[in-house]
Design a protein around this motif. Structure first.
Motif, PDB file in Angstrom:
ATOM      1  N   ASP A   1      10.034  -2.789  -8.782  1.00  0.00           N
ATOM      2  CA  ASP A   1       9.869  -3.390 -10.092  1.00  0.00           C
ATOM      3  C   ASP A   1      10.390  -2.475 -11.190  1.00  0.00           C
ATOM      4  OD1 ASP A   1       8.062  -1.403  -9.884  1.00  0.00           O
ATOM      5  OD2 ASP A   1       6.295  -2.615 -10.257  1.00  0.00           O
ATOM      6  N   GLY A   2      11.047  -1.388 -10.777  1.00  0.00           N
ATOM      7  CA  GLY A   2      11.577  -0.472 -11.772  1.00  0.00           C
ATOM      8  C   GLY A   2      10.511   0.318 -12.495  1.00  0.00           C
ATOM      9  N   GLN A   3       9.275   0.142 -12.099  1.00  0.00           N
ATOM     10  CA  GLN A   3       8.171   0.825 -12.740  1.00  0.00           C
ATOM     11  C   GLN A   3       7.577   1.823 -11.766  1.00  0.00           C
ATOM     12  OE1 GLN A   3       7.311   0.258 -15.887  1.00  0.00           O
ATOM     13  NE2 GLN A   3       8.844  -1.352 -16.054  1.00  0.00           N
ATOM     14  N   ALA A   4       7.337   3.006 -12.253  1.00  0.00           N
ATOM     15  CA  ALA A   4       6.694   3.979 -11.372  1.00  0.00           C
ATOM     16  C   ALA A   4       5.183   3.966 -11.548  1.00  0.00           C
ATOM     17  CB  ALA A   4       7.242   5.367 -11.631  1.00  0.00           C
TER      18      ALA A   4
ATOM     19  N   SER B   1       0.834  -1.219   0.000  1.00  0.00           N
ATOM     20  CA  SER B   1       0.000   0.000   0.000  1.00  0.00           C
ATOM     21  C   SER B   1       0.862   1.260   0.000  1.00  0.00           C
ATOM     22  CB  SER B   1      -0.885   0.066   1.249  1.00  0.00           C
ATOM     23  OG  SER B   1      -1.844  -0.933   1.232  1.00  0.00           O
ATOM     24  N   GLU B   2       1.941   1.200   0.790  1.00  0.00           N
ATOM     25  CA  GLU B   2       2.805   2.383   0.899  1.00  0.00           C
ATOM     26  C   GLU B   2       3.543   2.629  -0.422  1.00  0.00           C
ATOM     27  OE1 GLU B   2       3.057   1.214   5.549  1.00  0.00           O
ATOM     28  OE2 GLU B   2       4.886   1.000   4.363  1.00  0.00           O
ATOM     29  N   ILE B   3       4.006   1.556  -1.044  1.00  0.00           N
ATOM     30  CA  ILE B   3       4.695   1.706  -2.329  1.00  0.00           C
ATOM     31  C   ILE B   3       3.713   2.203  -3.393  1.00  0.00           C
ATOM     32  CG2 ILE B   3       5.886   0.437  -4.164  1.00  0.00           C
ATOM     33  CD1 ILE B   3       7.140  -1.309  -1.932  1.00  0.00           C
ATOM     34  N   ALA B   4       2.505   1.664  -3.370  1.00  0.00           N
ATOM     35  CA  ALA B   4       1.501   2.094  -4.357  1.00  0.00           C
ATOM     36  C   ALA B   4       1.180   3.582  -4.178  1.00  0.00           C
ATOM     37  CB  ALA B   4       0.231   1.253  -4.216  1.00  0.00           C
ATOM     38  N   LEU B   5       1.097   4.015  -2.923  1.00  0.00           N
ATOM     39  CA  LEU B   5       0.841   5.432  -2.645  1.00  0.00           C
ATOM     40  C   LEU B   5       1.976   6.300  -3.193  1.00  0.00           C
ATOM     41  CD1 LEU B   5      -0.734   7.722  -1.233  1.00  0.00           C
ATOM     42  CD2 LEU B   5       0.399   7.073   0.908  1.00  0.00           C
ATOM     43  N   MET B   6       3.223   5.865  -2.964  1.00  0.00           N
ATOM     44  CA  MET B   6       4.364   6.635  -3.484  1.00  0.00           C
ATOM     45  C   MET B   6       4.345   6.683  -5.012  1.00  0.00           C
ATOM     46  SD  MET B   6       7.559   5.744  -0.991  1.00  0.00           S
ATOM     47  CE  MET B   6       7.424   5.984   0.799  1.00  0.00           C
ATOM     48  N   LYS B   7       3.908   5.620  -5.627  1.00  0.00           N
ATOM     49  CA  LYS B   7       3.824   5.629  -7.094  1.00  0.00           C
ATOM     50  C   LYS B   7       2.757   6.607  -7.574  1.00  0.00           C
ATOM     51  CE  LYS B   7       5.571   1.026  -8.187  1.00  0.00           C
ATOM     52  NZ  LYS B   7       5.297  -0.229  -8.918  1.00  0.00           N
ATOM     53  N   ARG B   8       1.672   6.723  -6.826  1.00  0.00           N
ATOM     54  CA  ARG B   8       0.652   7.699  -7.220  1.00  0.00           C
ATOM     55  C   ARG B   8       1.184   9.127  -7.057  1.00  0.00           C
ATOM     56  NH1 ARG B   8      -2.629   4.033  -4.280  1.00  0.00           N
ATOM     57  NH2 ARG B   8      -3.057   5.537  -2.600  1.00  0.00           N
ATOM     58  N   VAL B   9       1.999   9.339  -6.001  1.00  0.00           N
ATOM     59  CA  VAL B   9       2.629  10.657  -5.828  1.00  0.00           C
ATOM     60  C   VAL B   9       3.585  10.922  -6.994  1.00  0.00           C
ATOM     61  CG1 VAL B   9       4.218  11.994  -4.391  1.00  0.00           C
ATOM     62  CG2 VAL B   9       2.356  10.679  -3.320  1.00  0.00           C
ATOM     63  N   LYS B  10       4.369   9.913  -7.345  1.00  0.00           N
ATOM     64  CA  LYS B  10       5.274  10.037  -8.501  1.00  0.00           C
ATOM     65  C   LYS B  10       4.486  10.439  -9.748  1.00  0.00           C
ATOM     66  CE  LYS B  10       8.612   8.809 -11.578  1.00  0.00           C
ATOM     67  NZ  LYS B  10       9.744   9.680 -11.909  1.00  0.00           N
ATOM     68  N   ALA B  11       3.351   9.776  -9.975  1.00  0.00           N
ATOM     69  CA  ALA B  11       2.550  10.060 -11.175  1.00  0.00           C
ATOM     70  C   ALA B  11       1.956  11.469 -11.143  1.00  0.00           C
ATOM     71  CB  ALA B  11       1.440   9.026 -11.323  1.00  0.00           C
TER      72      ALA B  11
ATOM     73  N   PRO C   1       3.622  12.272 -15.018  1.00  0.00           N
ATOM     74  CA  PRO C   1       2.580  11.352 -15.511  1.00  0.00           C
ATOM     75  C   PRO C   1       3.110  10.328 -16.509  1.00  0.00           C
ATOM     76  CG  PRO C   1       2.267  13.587 -16.375  1.00  0.00           C
ATOM     77  CD  PRO C   1       3.294  13.683 -15.310  1.00  0.00           C
ATOM     78  N   HIS C   2       4.173  10.653 -17.246  1.00  0.00           N
ATOM     79  CA  HIS C   2       4.658   9.713 -18.251  1.00  0.00           C
ATOM     80  C   HIS C   2       5.915   8.971 -17.809  1.00  0.00           C
ATOM     81  CE1 HIS C   2       2.386  12.849 -20.628  1.00  0.00           C
ATOM     82  NE2 HIS C   2       1.634  11.764 -20.637  1.00  0.00           N
ATOM     83  N   GLY C   3       6.300   9.160 -16.543  1.00  0.00           N
ATOM     84  CA  GLY C   3       7.426   8.391 -16.004  1.00  0.00           C
ATOM     85  C   GLY C   3       8.739   8.596 -16.747  1.00  0.00           C
ATOM     86  N   ILE C   4       8.987   9.839 -17.194  1.00  0.00           N
ATOM     87  CA  ILE C   4      10.233  10.055 -17.953  1.00  0.00           C
ATOM     88  C   ILE C   4      11.411  10.447 -17.070  1.00  0.00           C
ATOM     89  CG2 ILE C   4       9.030  10.733 -20.077  1.00  0.00           C
ATOM     90  CD1 ILE C   4      10.049  13.675 -19.308  1.00  0.00           C
ATOM     91  N   LEU C   5      11.141  10.888 -15.824  1.00  0.00           N
ATOM     92  CA  LEU C   5      12.226  11.463 -15.019  1.00  0.00           C
ATOM     93  C   LEU C   5      12.893  10.385 -14.153  1.00  0.00           C
ATOM     94  CD1 LEU C   5      13.620  14.176 -14.498  1.00  0.00           C
ATOM     95  CD2 LEU C   5      12.065  14.526 -12.588  1.00  0.00           C
ATOM     96  N   ASN C   6      14.154  10.145 -14.438  1.00  0.00           N
ATOM     97  CA  ASN C   6      14.980   9.178 -13.695  1.00  0.00           C
ATOM     98  C   ASN C   6      14.271   7.822 -13.535  1.00  0.00           C
ATOM     99  OD1 ASN C   6      17.380   8.458 -12.547  1.00  0.00           O
ATOM    100  ND2 ASN C   6      17.114   9.629 -10.642  1.00  0.00           N
ATOM    101  N   PRO C   7      13.883   7.220 -14.633  1.00  0.00           N
ATOM    102  CA  PRO C   7      13.133   5.957 -14.539  1.00  0.00           C
ATOM    103  C   PRO C   7      14.005   4.818 -14.003  1.00  0.00           C
ATOM    104  CG  PRO C   7      13.695   6.449 -16.826  1.00  0.00           C
ATOM    105  CD  PRO C   7      14.099   7.654 -16.019  1.00  0.00           C
TER     106      PRO C   7
ATOM    107  N   LYS D   1      -3.239  19.651  -6.118  1.00  0.00           N
ATOM    108  CA  LYS D   1      -4.495  18.897  -6.309  1.00  0.00           C
ATOM    109  C   LYS D   1      -4.208  17.481  -6.796  1.00  0.00           C
ATOM    110  CE  LYS D   1      -7.758  22.635  -7.092  1.00  0.00           C
ATOM    111  NZ  LYS D   1      -8.817  23.146  -7.978  1.00  0.00           N
ATOM    112  N   ARG D   2      -3.186  17.316  -7.620  1.00  0.00           N
ATOM    113  CA  ARG D   2      -2.850  15.963  -8.081  1.00  0.00           C
ATOM    114  C   ARG D   2      -2.309  15.130  -6.911  1.00  0.00           C
ATOM    115  NH1 ARG D   2      -0.725  18.949 -12.482  1.00  0.00           N
ATOM    116  NH2 ARG D   2       1.437  18.434 -11.980  1.00  0.00           N
ATOM    117  N   VAL D   3      -1.554  15.791  -6.019  1.00  0.00           N
ATOM    118  CA  VAL D   3      -1.071  15.091  -4.822  1.00  0.00           C
ATOM    119  C   VAL D   3      -2.263  14.689  -3.948  1.00  0.00           C
ATOM    120  CG1 VAL D   3       0.240  15.365  -2.678  1.00  0.00           C
ATOM    121  CG2 VAL D   3       1.209  16.160  -4.845  1.00  0.00           C
TER     122      VAL D   3
END
Lengths: 468, 468
Positions: A464-467, A438-448, A452-458, B444-446
């Motif tokens: 899993d290497g996926q944001a 849950s915590e990792i999923a939350l951080m991924k939503r913050v990342k997004a 949104p396109h996961g281009i920064l320091n992927p 808002k996205r956060v």
């Protein structure tokens, strides 16, 4: 990877002389202190926030991976473009823009070298406390991206405590400002603190406003030797009971002391000592002298011997110079070294050392520890000596197994797998030891929310290497 | 607003005795210190994290607005359920779970009263520095949600500096843990600091691990009177040049001094003084005495008169008691008071006071200022006295106009519209004065990353009342 016409558009934005493309030129931009490099396809040296914004817009449009580079001194591969793409080296953004002694703040570009900033502010009677061992090489932007620590974090806190405001470029190209020059600011979410330690994955930091403090008039340093780690930790507990808050409390174990002696011909404690402490106090001359006595007393009460006081700058420098020689001394024993920076609640440092002793036995590898005892932040160096070269795979497997057990152990002790170095890509597989799905999923939503396109320091931080 | 069967399901989760529904019972849960109440439809008093998780899952499913309530002492309406729905009062979660003097930390439930926590840790020689004026009423969970400050923030920082780890329930019902008991932790994004000051809009904080420090052995306090605000600020600048870092530096203007005199029969400076400073230093007895001399010297050098030193606890308490009487004293003049907590870079406090003088003239309303001069965080109280009752609308319009000009002014001075109280719903319309549309959109996205359906504390922080 890189679409037709991309190069030309990058050249349009930053100018031809600031774009590198041939293999020899880009190679150095693929490595950091971890020494597991991966070359980028292209390197750009932008000269302004606006240029960075244009580059981000372009990369976001074309989905080109974008990795920001400071001084390249990180230990976890945070600046390594493991998916290729473009490296944005911020080396041209290296100016101290403002030192304001009235408001106790500095405004700087990201590639100012931390040590140079410290010198500049100390010349006007101010103080920027964070002091990572790399401070003569590392950039303040990198320090912010990783939330760098150092010995003085015990009293003064890490980088995060000093970052008041940021200018940053989002991966989508928008320029945002977080925080303000005010030392208190509760307007909206604290995006400043979210960006500190985000390892270049959320935004590109282009300007930093730092809080400074008055420079303490005096420093005093004590070093003492102990016959066990427990005794050294007892000395720290004694200090706290005496209500002393030292600037720094550094602990060095026997393995590190021996390596230092072999390397430098001298060490921080007599031969046979199981541990050494370095304690520095600061404040007014009177206060520092008073606390010096208390430190001495706390060390002796815990069985400390060879207690030496350093009052002059030269004596203090000699101690700290030896402290900084620890890493090179260990490198002499083993060029391959898994350099971990685990943290446990301070009182559990003896349990951490018990765990390390077990790992040393099981892995049949030398493991040397030193670090910030006041914070419970210990650098655990798992080494693969030259003698193991003949069976390197086996030795590396043992080293990796020891590292995993170390991480599991610190989490069980309610600590953390990294106190200073961050996750990068080397520790990404272990994130799930400390954080729940849950915590990792939350951080991924913050990342997004930022990217949104996961281009920064992927490929960084997330297991899993996926944001997304 | 509330779907059929909702009440029954809430009762199933927390038990009948812990659900309030009749108008008289729920009304008190609709107000905070702002005194612009809005009653909730229902109040639940959950007894555990698990119950809170179940309530969140239910509310998220049915899209019922959910507002978390601590002690209800906020000034910006953060705990007011302006869109109705259910209030989750955390009053049953009021236990200190652990005070750990070895590791210098405390683990607490959110509704522990801050002052009681301070007393408990001080009994074992430890210190929790943040000291909002409301500390005898406000809860630590509310302090965390708002990032409360107080006089000691100058030396010790605000609440955020002491929050190591949180247990929190997401609006979707998941239970997450952020941070750890380790004082340094750079594993993933710093969600701990993101939740601090998020005003109950991102998650429901159910447990808090706080960093403590050793209790300073001695405190000394000075108060001094000045013939101008500038002179008082010069004294502060002098102090910093003497490299003194006081625990607190409080500034009180003539309007506040006069109100205090009318209310209490005594004040913090002789009649006619334009400003008073209260400066407190702490540390070892020797260090505190030494700094006391320097404070005295810094005040006199800036033209300070009636410089009085308080060394005994009784003398110190008398000064701080008067400081705490300022707010009640102003309430005597005007029951309607726009209580702002703007911040500017410290050196610009005189410019802030110039602005206030202009607003006083233009609005024809009394405006009294006091606050944390070391931080540049000044409480600007725009008052509507009883005499204006006959033309209340007009007076309120003038007060609101002055408030807007104040906010515009502090942003122009590179400050912030709130240093301690947060945005809530009262300051939401002004968010755009300090933050750009890109910055607000990013926040808002956060918000959406935590609360996809916007059920948690809706209508707060964001100018249009919409988080999505």
């Amino acid at each position: 990877l890189i679409a037709t016409g991309f190069l030309e558009r990058v050249v349009d934005i930053v100018g031809g002389p600031f774009v590198l493309q041939d293999a020899a030129a880009v190679a150095p931009y693929g490595a950091d202190a971890l020494k597991q490099p991966h070359a980028p396809d292209l390197v750009a040296l932008p000269g302004s926030t606006q240029e960075i914004s244009s580059l981000a817009t372009l990369c976001d449009e074309l989905r080109v991976p974008m990795v920001v580079r400071g001084a390249g001194t990180g230990y976890t591969g945070g600046a390594v473009p493991i998916r290729g793409g473009i490296v944005l080296s911020l080396e041209r953004l290296n100016q101290i823009l403002e030192i304001d002694p009235v408001n106790l703040l500095a405004r700087v570009q990201p590639n100012v070298i931390t040590g140079q900033l410290q010198d500049a502010v100390e010349r006007v009677g101010l103080f920027y406390p964070p002091d990572p061992a790399s401070l003569q090489q590392s950039s303040i932007g990198g320090n912010v991206a990783e939330c760098a620590g150092g010995p003085r974090a015990f009293k003064y806190g890490t980088t995060k405590r000093y970052v008041l405001a940021l200018e940053a470029v989002l991966p989508t190209g928008e320029i945002v400002h977080t925080g303000s020059k005010a030392v208190k600011n509760v307007v909206g979410y604290d995006l400043t603190q979210l960006l500190v330690g985000s390892e270049g994955t959320l935004a590109i930091i282009t300007e930093i406003i730092l809080r400074l403090v008055p420079k303490p008039p005096a420093q005093r340093t004590v070093r003492a030797a102990f016959s066990s780690i427990e005794a050294a930790v007892t000395a720290v507990t004694n200090l706290i009971q005496l209500r002393v808050v030292p600037a720094a409390i550094e602990l060095v174990d026997q393995h590190s002391l021996d390596a230092l002696r072999a390397h430098s011909g001298t060490s921080l404690a007599p031969e046979g000592a199981a541990a050494a402490l370095i304690v520095e106090v600061d404040g007014s001359k009177k206060a520092a002298d008073e606390e010096l006595d208390l430190v001495d007393q706390a060390c002796r009460a815990a069985g400390g011997v060879d207690v030496q006081r350093a009052v002059t700058d030269a004596d203090r420098d000699a101690i700290w110079q030896l402290r900084r020689e620890l890493s090179p001394a260990l490198k002499r024993i083993a060029s391959i070294k898994l350099n971990n920076d685990v943290v446990v609640p301070r009182g559990r440092v003896p349990q951490l050392f018990e765990l390390v002793a077990r790992l040393r036995q099981e892995s049949r590898l030398p493991i040397a520890c030193f670090g910030h005892a006041g914070d419970g932040n210990i650098h655990v160096n798992i080494m693969v000596p030259e003698a193991e070269r003949a069976r390197l795979d086996d030795a590396m497997n043992r080293a990796r197994a020891a590292e995993r057990q170390l991480f599991e152990g610190v989490v069980a002790l309610e600590g953390s797998i990294s106190g200073e170095h961050g996750i990068g890509f080397t520790k990404a597989p272990y994130l799930g030891l400390e954080l729940s799905p849950s915590e990792i999923a939350l951080m991924k939503r913050v990342k997004a929310a930022f990217d949104p396109h996961g281009i920064l320091n992927p490929g960084k931080i997330f297991p899993d290497g996926q944001a997304g």
